[in-house]
Structure formats: structure tokens, C-alpha cells
Motif scaffolding. Structure first.
Motif, PDB file in Angstrom:
ATOM      1  N   GLY A 154       0.728  -1.081   0.114  1.00 36.19           N
ATOM      2  CA  GLY A 154       0.073   0.447  -0.232  1.00 36.19           C
ATOM      3  C   GLY A 154       0.735   1.090  -0.261  1.00 36.19           C
ATOM      4  N   TYR A 155       2.247   1.665  -0.357  1.00 42.04           N
ATOM      5  CA  TYR A 155       3.080   2.497  -0.097  1.00 42.04           C
ATOM      6  C   TYR A 155       3.940   2.547  -1.596  1.00 42.04           C
ATOM      7  N   ALA A 156       3.372   3.858  -2.322  1.00 46.01           N
ATOM      8  CA  ALA A 156       4.264   3.666  -3.153  1.00 46.01           C
ATOM      9  C   ALA A 156       5.337   5.034  -3.005  1.00 46.01           C
ATOM     10  N   TYR A 157       6.706   3.785  -2.950  1.00 44.23           N
ATOM     11  CA  TYR A 157       8.322   4.177  -3.891  1.00 44.23           C
ATOM     12  C   TYR A 157       7.765   5.553  -4.648  1.00 44.23           C
ATOM     13  N   SER A 158       9.654   5.425  -4.291  1.00 47.37           N
ATOM     14  CA  SER A 158      10.057   6.913  -5.485  1.00 47.37           C
ATOM     15  C   SER A 158      11.084   6.110  -6.305  1.00 47.37           C
ATOM     16  N   GLY A 159      10.781   4.616  -5.874  1.00 46.11           N
ATOM     17  CA  GLY A 159      12.068   3.536  -7.058  1.00 46.11           C
ATOM     18  C   GLY A 159      13.672   3.788  -6.548  1.00 46.11           C
ATOM     19  N   ALA A 160      14.001   4.717  -6.094  1.00 48.65           N
ATOM     20  CA  ALA A 160      15.095   4.926  -5.533  1.00 48.65           C
ATOM     21  C   ALA A 160      15.909   3.886  -5.197  1.00 48.65           C
ATOM     22  N   LEU A 161      14.988   3.784  -3.940  1.00 51.45           N
ATOM     23  CA  LEU A 161      15.033   2.668  -2.947  1.00 51.45           C
ATOM     24  C   LEU A 161      15.670   1.282  -3.706  1.00 51.45           C
ATOM     25  N   SER A 162      15.325   0.180  -5.140  1.00 53.08           N
ATOM     26  CA  SER A 162      15.459  -0.834  -5.341  1.00 53.08           C
ATOM     27  C   SER A 162      16.618  -0.563  -6.621  1.00 53.08           C
ATOM     28  N   GLU A 163      17.043   0.025  -6.529  1.00 52.53           N
ATOM     29  CA  GLU A 163      18.009   0.766  -7.253  1.00 52.53           C
ATOM     30  C   GLU A 163      19.593   0.996  -5.960  1.00 52.53           C
ATOM     31  N   ALA A 164      18.878   1.242  -4.960  1.00 53.50           N
ATOM     32  CA  ALA A 164      20.185   0.990  -3.942  1.00 53.50           C
ATOM     33  C   ALA A 164      20.146  -0.356  -3.298  1.00 53.50           C
ATOM     34  N   ALA A 165      19.483  -1.237  -2.860  1.00 52.13           N
ATOM     35  CA  ALA A 165      19.575  -2.662  -2.046  1.00 52.13           C
ATOM     36  C   ALA A 165      18.266  -3.614  -2.681  1.00 52.13           C
ATOM     37  N   ASP A 166      18.834  -4.933  -1.928  1.00 53.05           N
ATOM     38  CA  ASP A 166      17.655  -5.033  -2.811  1.00 53.05           C
ATOM     39  C   ASP A 166      17.117  -5.271  -1.548  1.00 53.05           C
ATOM     40  N   VAL A 167      17.485  -5.856  -0.195  1.00 58.31           N
ATOM     41  CA  VAL A 167      17.103  -6.427   0.838  1.00 58.31           C
ATOM     42  C   VAL A 167      17.534  -5.162   2.164  1.00 58.31           C
ATOM     43  N   TRP A 168      17.168  -5.291   3.274  1.00 60.94           N
ATOM     44  CA  TRP A 168      17.207  -4.569   4.542  1.00 60.94           C
ATOM     45  C   TRP A 168      17.784  -4.799   5.458  1.00 60.94           C
ATOM     46  N   THR A 169      19.137  -5.448   5.344  1.00 62.22           N
ATOM     47  CA  THR A 169      20.067  -6.139   6.302  1.00 62.22           C
ATOM     48  C   THR A 169      20.097  -4.819   6.773  1.00 62.22           C
ATOM     49  N   PRO A 170      20.569  -4.999   8.234  1.00 62.81           N
ATOM     50  CA  PRO A 170      21.368  -4.289   8.962  1.00 62.81           C
ATOM     51  C   PRO A 170      22.131  -3.336   8.501  1.00 62.81           C
ATOM     52  N   GLU A 171      23.120  -3.284   7.555  1.00 60.46           N
ATOM     53  CA  GLU A 171      24.260  -2.789   7.125  1.00 60.46           C
ATOM     54  C   GLU A 171      23.266  -1.559   6.103  1.00 60.46           C
ATOM     55  N   ASN A 172      22.665  -2.528   5.372  1.00 62.97           N
ATOM     56  CA  ASN A 172      22.005  -1.581   4.821  1.00 62.97           C
ATOM     57  C   ASN A 172      21.088  -0.246   5.244  1.00 62.97           C
ATOM     58  N   LEU A 173      20.264  -1.062   6.245  1.00 62.89           N
ATOM     59  CA  LEU A 173      19.362   0.443   7.137  1.00 62.89           C
ATOM     60  C   LEU A 173      20.234   1.340   7.851  1.00 62.89           C
ATOM     61  N   SER A 174      21.390   0.940   7.714  1.00 62.59           N
ATOM     62  CA  SER A 174      22.386   1.924   8.379  1.00 62.59           C
ATOM     63  C   SER A 174      23.010   2.789   7.533  1.00 62.59           C
ATOM     64  N   ALA A 175      23.145   2.276   6.368  1.00 56.93           N
ATOM     65  CA  ALA A 175      24.554   2.857   5.472  1.00 56.93           C
ATOM     66  C   ALA A 175      22.302   3.941   4.858  1.00 56.93           C
ATOM     67  N   PHE A 176      21.523   3.667   4.419  1.00 53.48           N
ATOM     68  CA  PHE A 176      20.417   4.474   4.050  1.00 53.48           C
ATOM     69  C   PHE A 176      19.983   5.491   5.708  1.00 53.48           C
ATOM     70  N   LEU A 177      20.128   4.757   7.201  1.00 56.05           N
ATOM     71  CA  LEU A 177      19.781   6.247   7.910  1.00 56.05           C
ATOM     72  C   LEU A 177      20.782   7.176   8.072  1.00 56.05           C
ATOM     73  N   GLU A 178      22.119   6.598   7.772  1.00 60.52           N
ATOM     74  CA  GLU A 178      23.013   8.077   8.087  1.00 60.52           C
ATOM     75  C   GLU A 178      23.075   8.639   6.935  1.00 60.52           C
ATOM     76  N   ASP A 179      22.352   8.595   5.763  1.00 62.67           N
ATOM     77  CA  ASP A 179      22.216   9.401   5.004  1.00 62.67           C
ATOM     78  C   ASP A 179      21.621   8.925   3.906  1.00 62.67           C
ATOM     79  N   PRO A 180      20.130   9.635   3.862  1.00 66.57           N
ATOM     80  CA  PRO A 180      19.424   9.274   2.733  1.00 66.57           C
ATOM     81  C   PRO A 180      19.669   9.605   1.703  1.00 66.57           C
ATOM     82  N   GLN A 181      19.722  10.485   0.822  1.00 64.95           N
ATOM     83  CA  GLN A 181      19.914  11.427   0.148  1.00 64.95           C
ATOM     84  C   GLN A 181      21.075  10.229  -0.886  1.00 64.95           C
TER      85      GLN A 181
END
Length: 173
Positions: free
Chosen positions: A115-142
């Protein structure tokens, strides 16, 4: 009292003082801000003060890695950090807000919150929200996913990110 000669002397004094001021400014700019062509044609600064900071040869000591901090993460402290996320994200399954729900987000495929419409930029950055991927995203989302619709500026402290991800890991199946 004021005759033409006195007025001319006063005006000439101000004009002379102004010219001396402009000459001093010109000399100062020439000494400190001018650029001169070097031997190889490259532009170099006219006056350079060597501080020695560029050629120190020493690397700055880095803190512990995310993996080391994540092993000792405290989910209780992560719950307090989650208060920054609460404005846009919900923890209930399927309850989207301005951002997608975070129920069972650790280990979930990227861009799969129902039910959420994503922007599409996230799927190009990672496949699965591993703790490492979440950390990198939360550090600097843009910086992690340019073009993402997440307007958060980032969570700079590695301990806060590890605690938050440890807390989010407790929410869900």
C-alpha cells in the motif's frame, strides 16, 4: 570664514585620503589574493601560508565499525531513537503514513511495504533491508539512494543507528 580656497583644501584632503585607501586595498589584494601562472601554466595563489595539514601522512583514527556496534546494540535505547521516526512511520503491519510501515522491516525486501508508493530510488540502492543497508540508508538517505522521497537528513551517530535497528528488529515476526 569658508572661502573657495579652504573648501578646495578640504575636498582635496578627502579625495587624497580616499586615493590612499584605494591604493592600499589594491596592494593588499595583489599580495594576498592574486593568482599567478606557475611554471607549468597552472594557476597558483600569490601568497600561500603552509599549514602542513594536507601532508601530515597520518590517517584519522576511525571509530568502531557498524557491525561491532550492532553486536552490543541496546533495543531499549533504540526505542527512544525511534521517536524521531514516529512522525512519518508506523510500527503496525500495513499502517503507512508519510513513509512506509516499519513492521518487520529488518530482513524485508526493499520496496515491498503493501500500500505504499515508493519513489523507485531505493530498489536501485539495495535488495534487502539488512542491518548494514539500513545503517547506510539512515546515515545519509539522499546519499545512499539519490532521488528518494525520504526528507530526513540522516542519523549521524553509529550507536543511535545500531540501537534503532536493533529495536526495529524486535518489531515483527
Amino acid at each position: 570664514m569658508f572661502d573657495t580656497m579652504t573648501f578646495t583644501k578640504i575636498l582635496g584632503g578627502f579625495a587624497g585620503a580616499f586615493l590612499v585607501f584605494l591604493l592600499g586595498k589594491f596592494v593588499a589584494e595583489t599580495l594576498y589574493h592574486s593568482e599567478v601562472a606557475g611554471h607549468d601554466g597552472e594557476v597558483v595563489q600569490g601568497y600561500l601560508i603552509d599549514t602542513g595539514s594536507e601532508d601530515s601522512g597520518e590517517e584519522e583514527a576511525e571509530g568502531p565499525t557498524f557491525e561491532e556496534v550492532f553486536e552490543a546494540a541496546d533495543a531499549g535505547r533504540g526505542e527512544r531513537v525511534y521517536n524521531q521516526c514516529r512522525a512519518c512511520h508506523a510500527l503496525e503491519d500495513g499502517a503507512n503514513g508519510a513513509g512506509p510501515y516499519l513492521y518487520n522491516v529488518v530482513g524485508r525486501d526493499v520496496g515491498t511495504a503493501e500500500g505504499y508508493a515508493y519513489s523507485g530510488a531505493l530498489s536501485e540502492a539495495a535488495d534487502v533491508w539488512t542491518p548494514e543497508n539500513l545503517s547506510a540508508f539512515l546515515e545519509d538517505p539522499q546519499g545512499y539512494a539519490p532521488g528518494t522521497s525520504m526528507g530526513y537528513s540522516g542519523l549521524g551517530d553509529v550507536e543511535d543507528r545500531a540501537n534503532l535497528i536493533a529495536y526495529l528488529d524486535t518489531i515483527g515476526d
